[in-house]
Design a protein around this motif. Structure first.
Motif, PDB file in Angstrom:
ATOM      1  N   TRP A  85       0.838  -1.198   0.000  1.00  0.00           N
ATOM      2  CA  TRP A  85       0.000   0.000   0.000  1.00  0.00           C
ATOM      3  C   TRP A  85       0.875   1.251   0.000  1.00  0.00           C
ATOM      4  N   SER A  86       1.930   1.253   0.786  1.00  0.00           N
ATOM      5  CA  SER A  86       2.834   2.415   0.839  1.00  0.00           C
ATOM      6  C   SER A  86       3.525   2.653  -0.505  1.00  0.00           C
ATOM      7  N   ALA A  87       4.005   1.574  -1.104  1.00  0.00           N
ATOM      8  CA  ALA A  87       4.675   1.710  -2.404  1.00  0.00           C
ATOM      9  C   ALA A  87       3.703   2.212  -3.467  1.00  0.00           C
ATOM     10  N   LEU A  88       2.479   1.694  -3.452  1.00  0.00           N
ATOM     11  CA  LEU A  88       1.484   2.142  -4.424  1.00  0.00           C
ATOM     12  C   LEU A  88       1.084   3.592  -4.171  1.00  0.00           C
ATOM     13  N   SER A  89       0.984   3.991  -2.922  1.00  0.00           N
ATOM     14  CA  SER A  89       0.649   5.382  -2.608  1.00  0.00           C
ATOM     15  C   SER A  89       1.720   6.320  -3.137  1.00  0.00           C
ATOM     16  N   ALA A  90       2.974   5.947  -2.947  1.00  0.00           N
ATOM     17  CA  ALA A  90       4.068   6.777  -3.467  1.00  0.00           C
ATOM     18  C   ALA A  90       4.020   6.837  -4.990  1.00  0.00           C
ATOM     19  N   ALA A  91       3.688   5.725  -5.635  1.00  0.00           N
ATOM     20  CA  ALA A  91       3.629   5.692  -7.099  1.00  0.00           C
ATOM     21  C   ALA A  91       2.444   6.483  -7.648  1.00  0.00           C
ATOM     22  N   CYS A  92       1.399   6.633  -6.859  1.00  0.00           N
ATOM     23  CA  CYS A  92       0.195   7.336  -7.316  1.00  0.00           C
ATOM     24  C   CYS A  92       0.381   8.843  -7.377  1.00  0.00           C
ATOM     25  N   HIS A  93       1.233   9.370  -6.555  1.00  0.00           N
ATOM     26  CA  HIS A  93       1.361  10.819  -6.440  1.00  0.00           C
ATOM     27  C   HIS A  93       2.457  11.361  -7.344  1.00  0.00           C
ATOM     28  N   HIS A  94       2.112  12.429  -8.042  1.00  0.00           N
ATOM     29  CA  HIS A  94       3.074  13.079  -8.923  1.00  0.00           C
ATOM     30  C   HIS A  94       3.854  14.112  -8.127  1.00  0.00           C
ATOM     31  N   HIS A  95       5.168  14.011  -8.187  1.00  0.00           N
ATOM     32  CA  HIS A  95       6.042  14.988  -7.541  1.00  0.00           C
ATOM     33  C   HIS A  95       6.938  15.599  -8.606  1.00  0.00           C
ATOM     34  N   THR A  96       6.983  16.906  -8.631  1.00  0.00           N
ATOM     35  CA  THR A  96       7.806  17.608  -9.610  1.00  0.00           C
ATOM     36  C   THR A  96       9.260  17.165  -9.462  1.00  0.00           C
TER      37      THR A  96
END
Length: 136
Positions: A85-96
């Motif tokens: 879940w943590s890895a997917l959450s990080a992958a879901c968010h776009h960071h400049t």
């Protein structure tokens, strides 16, 4: 309309590995991010269904359902759920300035979520009343 975790995982798999000959209108990074969102949704739905069977009040607060999972589903399942879940959450968010997740990374997560959905579907472990083992 009700969507199953399995259908979301299947859709994510098709995004990560499109059928040959399909016109790819999205870049691999966008497809991987969209697949990550679908996979996280599938894991959330599987957790909700699990807790509805075990104790419905656990579906109200996402943090609680993840923290208490160890007591009902076992340490390994809880650890795998948290990490995925943590890895997917990080992958879901776009960071400049950061690259999107790679399709290979998300393809690995497809397999992880598939296994977790199947594990959560079977219900609580046989010794649900037992306390989890302590770290030694």
């Amino acid at each position: 309309m009700s969507v199953s975790p399995e259908s979301l995982v299947s859709a994510a798999g098709r995004l990560v590995q499109p059928v040959a000959g399909d016109a790819a209108t999205l870049t691999p990074g966008l497809r991987a991010r969209a697949a990550a969102i679908l996979l996280r949704m599938a894991l959330d739905l599987a957790l909700d269904a699990y807790w509805l069977r075990v104790t419905p009040s656990m579906t109200r607060v996402g943090k609680h359902r993840m923290l208490c999972l160890e007591w009902y589903a076992g340490r390994d399942t809880a650890r795998r759920c948290r990490a995925t879940w943590s890895a997917l959450s990080a992958a879901c968010h776009h960071h400049t300035g950061e690259l999107p997740p790679s399709p290979a990374e998300i393809h690995t997560r497809v397999h992880e979520v598939t296994a977790l959905v199947a594990t959560l579907r079977t219900g609580p472990r046989a010794s649900a009343s037992a306390t989890p083992a302590t770290n030694t």
